[in-house]
Every structure is written in C-alpha cells, then in structure tokens.
Write an enzyme that holds these catalytic residues in place. Sequence first.
Site, PDB file in Angstrom:
ATOM      1  N   CYS A  88       2.237   3.100   4.996  1.00 56.97           N
ATOM      2  CA  CYS A  88       2.412   2.879   3.555  1.00 56.97           C
ATOM      3  C   CYS A  88       3.487   1.812   3.326  1.00 56.97           C
ATOM      4  O   CYS A  88       4.621   1.949   3.799  1.00 56.97           O
ATOM      5  CB  CYS A  88       2.818   4.186   2.886  1.00 56.97           C
ATOM      6  SG  CYS A  88       3.185   4.004   1.139  1.00 56.97           S
ATOM      7  N   LYS A 118      17.103  32.440 -32.369  1.00 52.83           N
ATOM      8  CA  LYS A 118      16.256  31.541 -31.574  1.00 52.83           C
ATOM      9  C   LYS A 118      16.693  31.705 -30.125  1.00 52.83           C
ATOM     10  O   LYS A 118      17.650  31.098 -29.674  1.00 52.83           O
ATOM     11  CB  LYS A 118      16.471  30.099 -32.057  1.00 52.83           C
ATOM     12  CG  LYS A 118      15.403  29.146 -31.626  1.00 52.83           C
ATOM     13  CD  LYS A 118      15.596  27.811 -32.353  1.00 52.83           C
ATOM     14  CE  LYS A 118      14.579  26.789 -31.885  1.00 52.83           C
ATOM     15  NZ  LYS A 118      14.682  26.508 -30.454  1.00 52.83           N
ATOM     16  N   CYS A 149      -0.262   2.831  -1.588  1.00 52.85           N
ATOM     17  CA  CYS A 149      -1.224   2.617  -0.504  1.00 52.85           C
ATOM     18  C   CYS A 149      -2.545   3.331  -0.756  1.00 52.85           C
ATOM     19  O   CYS A 149      -3.451   3.251   0.072  1.00 52.85           O
ATOM     20  CB  CYS A 149      -0.631   3.050   0.832  1.00 52.85           C
ATOM     21  SG  CYS A 149      -0.444   4.837   0.993  1.00 52.85           S
ATOM     22  N   TYR A 166       8.097  37.640 -32.232  1.00 50.58           N
ATOM     23  CA  TYR A 166       8.628  37.199 -33.522  1.00 50.58           C
ATOM     24  C   TYR A 166       7.583  36.707 -34.509  1.00 50.58           C
ATOM     25  O   TYR A 166       7.916  36.319 -35.638  1.00 50.58           O
ATOM     26  CB  TYR A 166       9.718  36.143 -33.337  1.00 50.58           C
ATOM     27  CG  TYR A 166       9.276  34.909 -32.587  1.00 50.58           C
ATOM     28  CD1 TYR A 166       9.641  34.718 -31.261  1.00 50.58           C
ATOM     29  CD2 TYR A 166       8.503  33.926 -33.202  1.00 50.58           C
ATOM     30  CE1 TYR A 166       9.247  33.596 -30.570  1.00 50.58           C
ATOM     31  CE2 TYR A 166       8.108  32.796 -32.518  1.00 50.58           C
ATOM     32  CZ  TYR A 166       8.483  32.636 -31.199  1.00 50.58           C
ATOM     33  OH  TYR A 166       8.089  31.525 -30.514  1.00 50.58           O
ATOM     34  N   LYS A 182      20.232  24.751 -35.430  1.00 53.87           N
ATOM     35  CA  LYS A 182      20.641  24.667 -34.023  1.00 53.87           C
ATOM     36  C   LYS A 182      22.159  24.690 -33.951  1.00 53.87           C
ATOM     37  O   LYS A 182      22.830  23.968 -34.678  1.00 53.87           O
ATOM     38  CB  LYS A 182      20.107  23.378 -33.388  1.00 53.87           C
ATOM     39  CG  LYS A 182      18.587  23.310 -33.337  1.00 53.87           C
ATOM     40  CD  LYS A 182      18.031  23.925 -32.068  1.00 53.87           C
ATOM     41  CE  LYS A 182      18.054  22.931 -30.940  1.00 53.87           C
ATOM     42  NZ  LYS A 182      17.424  23.478 -29.731  1.00 53.87           N
ATOM     43  N   CYS A 213      -1.326   7.990  -3.504  1.00 52.64           N
ATOM     44  CA  CYS A 213      -0.084   7.233  -3.453  1.00 52.64           C
ATOM     45  C   CYS A 213      -0.267   5.940  -4.247  1.00 52.64           C
ATOM     46  O   CYS A 213      -1.223   5.205  -4.019  1.00 52.64           O
ATOM     47  CB  CYS A 213       0.270   6.913  -2.005  1.00 52.64           C
ATOM     48  SG  CYS A 213       1.655   5.767  -1.862  1.00 52.64           S
ATOM     49  N   ASP A 237      16.943  31.446 -26.188  1.00 48.39           N
ATOM     50  CA  ASP A 237      16.748  30.323 -25.276  1.00 48.39           C
ATOM     51  C   ASP A 237      15.985  30.807 -24.041  1.00 48.39           C
ATOM     52  O   ASP A 237      16.565  31.134 -23.017  1.00 48.39           O
ATOM     53  CB  ASP A 237      18.119  29.773 -24.874  1.00 48.39           C
ATOM     54  CG  ASP A 237      18.031  28.325 -24.446  1.00 48.39           C
ATOM     55  OD1 ASP A 237      16.937  27.736 -24.570  1.00 48.39           O
ATOM     56  OD2 ASP A 237      19.046  27.798 -23.977  1.00 48.39           O
ATOM     57  N   GLU A 265      16.039  34.800 -38.006  1.00 50.18           N
ATOM     58  CA  GLU A 265      15.863  35.382 -36.671  1.00 50.18           C
ATOM     59  C   GLU A 265      16.605  34.559 -35.629  1.00 50.18           C
ATOM     60  O   GLU A 265      16.746  33.350 -35.780  1.00 50.18           O
ATOM     61  CB  GLU A 265      14.360  35.405 -36.313  1.00 50.18           C
ATOM     62  CG  GLU A 265      13.532  36.230 -37.282  1.00 50.18           C
ATOM     63  CD  GLU A 265      12.030  35.979 -37.130  1.00 50.18           C
ATOM     64  OE1 GLU A 265      11.623  35.248 -36.205  1.00 50.18           O
ATOM     65  OE2 GLU A 265      11.271  36.513 -37.962  1.00 50.18           O
ATOM     66  N   CYS A 285       3.119  11.309   0.633  1.00 55.80           N
ATOM     67  CA  CYS A 285       2.193  10.309   1.153  1.00 55.80           C
ATOM     68  C   CYS A 285       2.369  10.367   2.666  1.00 55.80           C
ATOM     69  O   CYS A 285       3.442  10.110   3.171  1.00 55.80           O
ATOM     70  CB  CYS A 285       2.544   8.912   0.631  1.00 55.80           C
ATOM     71  SG  CYS A 285       1.691   7.602   1.548  1.00 55.80           S
TER      72      CYS A 285
HETATM   73 ZN   LIG Z   1       1.747   5.565   0.362  1.00 53.11          ZN
END
Ligand SMILES: [Zn+2]
Length: 673
Positions: free
Chosen positions: A428, A106, A410, A209, A314, A407, A108, A104, A423
């Site tokens: 920070c 394959k 921070c 399939y 492949k 984050c 993509d 069969e 964030c």
């Molecule tokens: Zn941060």
Amino acid sequence: MEILARELLRHQHLYHVLARPEISDAEYDRLLDELLRLEKRFPQLASPNSPSRRVGSDLDNAFPERPHTVPVLSLDKLYQPEAVAQWLRKTATACGGAVGFAVEEKIDGASIVLYYDRGELQYALTRGNGLVGNDVSDNVRTVAQVPLRITEPAALAVRGEIYITRRDFERYNAGLPEKYANPRNLAAGTLRNLKSALAARVPLNIFAYEGFFAAGGRDHMEVLARLRDLGFRVNPRLGFFSADGERRRRARALFPEIADGPLEDVEKYLRLQAEGRRALPYDVDGLVLKVTDLDLRQELGYTAHHPRWAMAYKYESPQAASRLLDVQVQVGRNGRVTPVALLEPVALSGSTVTRATLHNQDYIDMLELGIGDQVSISKRGDVIPAVEEVLEKSEQQPAIFKLPGRCPFCRTPLVREGAHHFCRNEECPERRRRALAYFCAREQMDIETLGERTIALLYEKGWVRCIPDIYEFDYGRLQGEEGYKERKIARIRESVEASKSRPFARVLAALGFEGVAGAVVAALIDHGYDDIDKISETAAREGWEEFAAVEGVGEATARLLVEHFRKPRNLETIARLRRAGLRFRAESASRPRLDDSFAGQLWVITGSLERFTPRSLAAEEIRRRGGRVAESVTGRTTHLLAGATPGSKLAKAEKLGVEIVSEDEFLARLGEH
Ligand SMILES: [Zn+2]
C-alpha cells in the site's frame, strides 16, 4: 412458563424500579432457575421478552436499522435562566395564557425509544439520525428497569434516557481495559456492545420521559403518570409551572412530590436545580421545559429543526461547538485505519481546532455521527482534541458516517480486527510512505531534511520506495526539481550520512515493526538481545518463548518478533541497511566479553550503588562475564545485588532463597578485571 415469566417480571419491577422487593433473592433465583430449566426443555415456548433475557447472550449482536414512527427531533437550547424565562412568557402569551409547563432533568446518557405492541416490547432503537435508528433490543432487554411486558394492548412508543450513575461508572470503568471518558460514553457504548451478555453486566438505569399512546390522554402530565403506572421509571424530580391554580392542583394530584408554582417562579427553580446538580448521583446537563397540553403542542408546531413547544436549558455552554465538514480516513504504517474529523475551525483553550480524532467505527457509531452534524469538541488532557457529542444532526446528510470498504490509497478491501479496521496490503503506497516518514522522524533516525514533503516527492518519483532506498538513492537526481538547489541537496546528503551513527536501539525501533517500539526495544537490549543477529537467530528457530521470557515482552509481542524476523522482506531490509553502514549492535555488545565467570547466573539489582552510577554499569559488568540481568525477582533469579536502601526486591529474594550479594562482595567477584 407464562405464569413464572409474569411473576418474575413483577418481582424485577418491584426490585429495580420501586425498590420494594416482596421476596428474598434466594426465592427469586429459585423461580428464575425453574423458568430457565423449562425454557431449556421447551425452547420453542420461550418468549422473546422472557425475564431470562435480562442475562443476555454470547451470540454477536447485529444492529439493523429501523425507522422511527415519530421522528426524534433535537431541542432548541438556551444557556441563561432569564432567557429561558423570557421564552416561557412568550410561549404562554402565544397560547393565550392557559398553559402549563413541565420541567424535567436532561440526563446525560444515551437516548432510546422503546416500541411496544400487544403488551410486549417489540424493539428498542437508538436515536440514530432522528428518522432511522439502530435496533439494540437485545442489549436494552438486559436493562432490568426496562419493562419487557406492559398491560397496554395498543401500540405505544416510549422515549427515555439510559444512563449509569457516577459511582457505578467509576467502579465499572476501573475494570475495563479500554476506559470510557465519561458515564455517557459508557452508557452509549454498552447499548452497542456486540454481546448482550456483556451489556447485562453494566448497571444501566432508565428514565422514561415521553410516551406516544394510540389513544386517550391529551396532557403530558397524564402521559407521564400513565407510563409510571405501566411500570416505567419516571424521574420524580419534576417541576410544573402554570398561572392556572387548577392545573397545578391536578399535577400535584398525579405527582405528590412535584415542585410547582406560578410562571414567575420558574427562573428561581432553574437556578436552584443548576446549583444542586452536583449532589445528584448521575450527570445532568440541563433541564427541559415542555408545554404539557398536547393539543397546544400541535398548534405551536415546529420550526425547521425544533419543536416550538419545548426548550432545553443547558447548564454550561459546550467547551466548543463546531460542525463536522468531512472525515479523513488515515492509514498508518502498520495498516491501521483511523478516521479523523475535519471541523469548521473553532477556538478552544488558546488554539484553533480543525481536526479531532474519531478513534474507530465503533466510536462514530456510538456518537451516531454524520457529516454536517453540529458537534461539541473537548481537549482531553489538553492535547488531542476529541469529538464528544453530537449537538444537532444535519438536515441535509442525515446518515451516520461509515468507513469505506476499501483502503482509499490502494483499494484493498479493509479487514476488521477487534475495534479497528486495517489495510493488510504491504505494498500500500500510503503505508510505505508512512513507514518512510516514521523512520526519518525526529524520535527515530532524526533525518530532519527528509520531511513529509520531500518523502512524498521521492516516493512519487519512484526514487525512494522503501527504507534502504534512503541510503542508496543518489540525491543528486533531485537537481532540477522545484525547490531543490545544490545547498539543500548537500544538506540532505549530510543528514542521511549522520543518521548512520544512530545507536542500535533507535535503528531497531525506526524499522517500525508492529509492537517493536521504545520499551520493548530497551527490554530486548537489556536482556542480551543487543545484536540483530541474536534476534534473527532466535526468530529463525521460532523461539518466541525465549523472547517472552524477557521482562517487558509479552507473548503477543514475542510471537510478532518471530514473525517480523522471519519475513524475507524484513531480512533483506536489514541486510541492505547493514551494507549501508547502519548500526546493528548495541554499544554494550561491542565492549569485549571478558570471561564466563558469571555464566548461567540471572541477577537482579536493587538499591543504590556507590561505585556504579547509573546501575546499568553494574549490569554491564555482569553481562561482560556471561551473566544475565532481569528487572524483577522470580523463581529463576540466582543472585540479588543489594545496594543501599534496597526495595521490596530484597524481601522477595530472601523469601525465595536467592543469594544476596553486597556491593563490596560484588566488586570482589568481578575479580582482577
Ligand atoms: Zn492500503
């Protein structure tokens, strides 16, 4: 309603799967309108598998996880037809010779498993980690080729590949603001579209399939035929190879168009398919060979990773295969979170790749990527490596990677906006450090002695925490730090001092305000915002519309400008930098204003000028006389300065009745100055 639904589903199947419609589009629409009318009136009677579900909904999808009833394993792979033929002979011998192999395509695309019960589609899951997938039912229901109801009362699981043809991909992708790299990504991304109404617009196809019936049928070819008869789309490009002529005859009886032959013919068949694949309307990345006898499959069993009864051939070895070791969560100076793949080092087009971008959580979800997975890597445009595809899920850590809730620098909870996480903490430390590094980078202020390491040290010590600190810190305090001798410190002082003479455009961009970078900065300065005070004054009176009137500054950026230049923190940064001696006026602004002879005029310049090269010299003369200059001719343009070989701007100006001025005439107007 029930009769209408059944009738509509039958017509959808005739149209989308069999390409043999029995009624006109208008008649179909009439039936659908009637059903929609009834469903609106009696919503409690509408079926979840109503044909009206094909159009999708505007409500946000959730993609809850659900277990697969049969684990979805990956296949073993080979890259040479001779090696595949050898595997085939070995497997045939292990089965005692009486065996058939289906071959069969394959496709993509994106794998999907459809679960039916009592004749209804219950839900559809992505492959996920093979054991657990995401429920993307609402989006899958919009794929017209997926049967929503079938005449099989018992439970049934169907595996298939959802894909888009190359032609549809080109057409559909062209209209998207953020382009997909290939048809596979578009198909996988569509299955995860938050709104099924949007997913419904993408012309997706499916090939089924594999089917797992509750009872009956001990042969894969019979299973495929049964799926086809239930209304599934089965790829007609199918091969069947066996030493047993009787088996081949039975396969031909089920699929008259099948390519069949003895086992010796397989190698030639593989080569022919590989050669002809470019002519197919969709992407195919190989072929799958499967033992068709289901009892033999059970006898052959499984290795730790793969079924022993199937093999993927492949067409091309991936550009580079690697393993995802970890995901680093980066936070940019504006708070945007970017996941970066840390990879097992792999050679790819002349360099060693150890990192690749993963863009955002959506991209990770689309790939169904987890730590430990085998992945294929490509270089797009030969610059930034990208993770293209999961080749094989890890056995150890089968989860799909999720960005942390907070984050990592921070601990502030991350917020999602659009496709990205942010964030939002302005204090920070990572954002601060990034802002400093950006300011000092070569493209901005070019303070080469303040590299990432020195900045990190200065930040950690608490000596340089924000941009103005760079100019206020006494670098003599670095003495005694490892690697900072007198000469090095002197060089730092020199380059910090030298950066004070960078032009205004670079200073403005280096501040790193979101949306205020190269092109926007140039546009602002070109249109008279050549002095930081002019920008601040406009922002202070919330004049975002004035910013938006500048060619090249959109409404969103204009509003950001107002926001940035009203923030006390930013104004303080600017004041401190100004005290330090940085330039906050463009060169052109420091040229003396001559007179107001061009006041109230909006000029556009086109063609090449004899006495003003570059053309910006002419623009400068206009500004020095109180006039303004824009890039394109609009209803507000008052004058067009037309040099030799003018472009389309001349025609447009003539149409709008704009005054056309030649170079000689322009010189005359500049007057005695
Ligand atoms: Zn941060």
